[in-house]
Design a protein around this motif. Structure first.
Motif, short mmCIF file in Angstrom:
data_model
loop_
_atom_site.label_atom_id
_atom_site.label_comp_id
_atom_site.label_asym_id
_atom_site.label_seq_id
_atom_site.Cartn_x
_atom_site.Cartn_y
_atom_site.Cartn_z
N SER A 1 -2.32 -3.68 -3.73
CA SER A 1 -3.92 -3.01 -2.99
C SER A 1 -3.24 -3.43 -1.49
CB SER A 1 -5.23 -3.88 -3.72
OG SER A 1 -6.06 -3.25 -2.71
N TYR B 1 -5.15 1.36 -3.05
CA TYR B 1 -4.86 0.83 -4.28
C TYR B 1 -4.19 1.98 -5.25
CZ TYR B 1 -9.59 -1.54 -4.00
OH TYR B 1 -10.61 -2.96 -3.81
N ASP C 1 -2.48 4.12 -8.33
CA ASP C 1 -3.24 4.48 -9.03
C ASP C 1 -4.02 3.51 -10.35
OD1 ASP C 1 -2.17 7.36 -8.77
OD2 ASP C 1 -4.10 6.54 -7.48
N LYS D 1 -7.13 1.33 -9.89
CA LYS D 1 -8.21 2.42 -9.31
C LYS D 1 -9.45 1.51 -10.33
CE LYS D 1 -6.36 4.82 -5.57
NZ LYS D 1 -5.87 6.63 -5.48
N GLY D 2 -10.61 1.07 -9.49
CA GLY D 2 -12.61 1.07 -10.70
C GLY D 2 -11.99 -0.05 -11.22
N ARG D 3 -10.92 -1.11 -11.26
CA ARG D 3 -10.68 -2.30 -12.09
C ARG D 3 -10.97 -3.11 -11.26
NH1 ARG D 3 -6.69 -3.06 -15.32
NH2 ARG D 3 -4.93 -1.23 -14.27
N ILE E 1 -10.70 -5.27 -6.81
CA ILE E 1 -11.01 -5.14 -5.46
C ILE E 1 -10.64 -6.05 -4.76
CG2 ILE E 1 -13.21 -5.10 -4.31
CD1 ILE E 1 -14.42 -4.27 -6.39
#
Length: 126
Positions: A49, A60, A62, A65-67, A69
């Motif tokens: 990231s 991020y 792939d 992503k979504g996990r 931050i």
């Protein structure tokens, strides 16, 4: 002397969470982008990231992503990586790196960064 120091790694079970911290000293990080990378045993260092200097731009990989931050607190000269829903394939040494430019490059670009920390180990295993 400019230094980046990672902390917060450790063992964790699959599905668990960790929050990594990168404390930066010897340079004001306000104008610069900061990234996170990881390296699994026997593999190349991969981008995870990046946050631009303001934090308004983030990128991020792939696979996270979504996990994961990324966030930054410029008043504390510190960058964070919150990692949730961890998987065994997230295991590796995690490094933070400072880029002497304000924007983020493509995520898998370690050559675009100028100053590196020593890393913190993350092990995801049951």
């Amino acid at each position: 002397q400019m230094q980046l120091e990672e902390s917060g790694g450790g063992p964790v079970q699959p599905g668990g969470s960790l929050k990594l911290r990168c404390a930066i000293s010897g340079i004001n990080m306000d104008p610069y982008a900061v990234g996170w990378f990881r390296q699994a045993p026997g593999k190349e260092r991969d981008g995870v990231s990046c946050s631009s200097n303001s934090g308004r731009e983030t990128v991020y990989a792939d696979s996270v992503k979504g996990r994961f931050i990324i966030s930054r607190d410029n008043s504390k000269n510190t960058v964070y990586l919150e990692m949730d829903l961890l998987k065994p394939e997230d295991t590796g040494v995690y490094y933070c790196a400072l880029r002497i430019l304000r924007d983020c490059p493509t995520v898998h670009a370690p050559e675009a960064y100028d100053i590196w920390g020593q890393g913190t180990q993350v092990t995801v295993s049951s």
